[in-house]
Design a protein around this motif. Structure first.
Motif, short mmCIF file in Angstrom:
data_model
loop_
_atom_site.label_atom_id
_atom_site.label_comp_id
_atom_site.label_asym_id
_atom_site.label_seq_id
_atom_site.Cartn_x
_atom_site.Cartn_y
_atom_site.Cartn_z
N ARG A 84 9.69 -34.24 -29.13
CA ARG A 84 8.31 -33.74 -29.14
C ARG A 84 8.26 -32.39 -28.43
N LEU A 85 7.85 -31.36 -29.17
CA LEU A 85 7.84 -30.00 -28.66
C LEU A 85 6.41 -29.45 -28.59
N THR A 86 6.15 -28.63 -27.57
CA THR A 86 4.90 -27.88 -27.57
C THR A 86 5.02 -26.82 -28.66
N LEU A 87 3.90 -26.21 -29.00
CA LEU A 87 3.95 -25.16 -30.03
C LEU A 87 4.86 -24.02 -29.58
N ALA A 88 4.81 -23.64 -28.30
CA ALA A 88 5.68 -22.57 -27.80
C ALA A 88 7.15 -22.96 -27.92
N GLN A 89 7.50 -24.20 -27.60
CA GLN A 89 8.88 -24.66 -27.73
C GLN A 89 9.32 -24.69 -29.18
N TYR A 90 8.42 -25.13 -30.06
CA TYR A 90 8.72 -25.18 -31.50
C TYR A 90 8.97 -23.77 -32.04
#
Length: 169
Positions: A84-90
């Motif tokens: 599960r990634l935050t949008l920034a991580q994605y």
């Protein structure tokens, strides 16, 4: 479907498009995307049109980022292969991926829309920029949308993606 000769007015849409963008066909056909409120910043639409007219297409990480900023809620999460990634991580993960691979979308197999959920299956061709090896991936995404007031419209709150082969193989 939009045509350059028609000033990029919407020529036609299908049922899946109506569900995703929450506009009926009769509301959009014959109208320009700039007049429909799909772009939070009209300058982004103008930049995409300039790039399409100059290069014949838009592609790569910059094109994906423009699309991403329009499609996802700022606090959205995306689940890729169980992480599960935050949008920034994605965005960061995809930046690394686009740096190493060329991505070409293939056939759209199907789209299922139920309420604020969408499932989509499609083919992606991934080419390693160093080796030139091209791999076909069968990909599936499931996303949960949130309907926002105009001009923002529907955006992804959380999504899940997986393919029959791991990315980058």
């Amino acid at each position: 479907v939009s045509r350059r000769q028609e000033g990029y007015a919407v020529m036609d849409v299908n049922d899946a498009w109506e569900s995703q963008f929450m506009h009926r066909r009769e509301e959009v056909v014959g109208r320009s995307g700039s007049g429909l409120g799909f772009w939070a910043d009209p300058a982004d639409r103008d930049a995409v049109i300039v790039a399409i007219e100059r290069d014949g297409e838009i592609q790569g990480y910059e094109a994906w980022l423009k699309w991403c900023d329009t499609l996802y809620e700022p606090d959205a999460h995306y689940n890729v292969y169980g992480q599960r990634l935050t949008l920034a991580q994605y965005k960061a993960m995809m930046g690394q991926f686009f740096g190493a691979f060329e991505i070409q979308l293939g056939a759209l197999d199907n789209i299922i829309v139920e309420g604020d959920w969408v499932g989509i299956r499609y083919t992606v061709y991934v080419t390693n920029k160093q080796t030139g090896v091209k791999t076909e991936l069968k990909t599936m995404e499931i996303v949960n949308f949130k309907k926002n007031p105009e001009p923002i419209g529907a955006r992804v709150v959380e999504g899940w993606a997986l393919s029959d082969k791991p990315l980058g193989q």
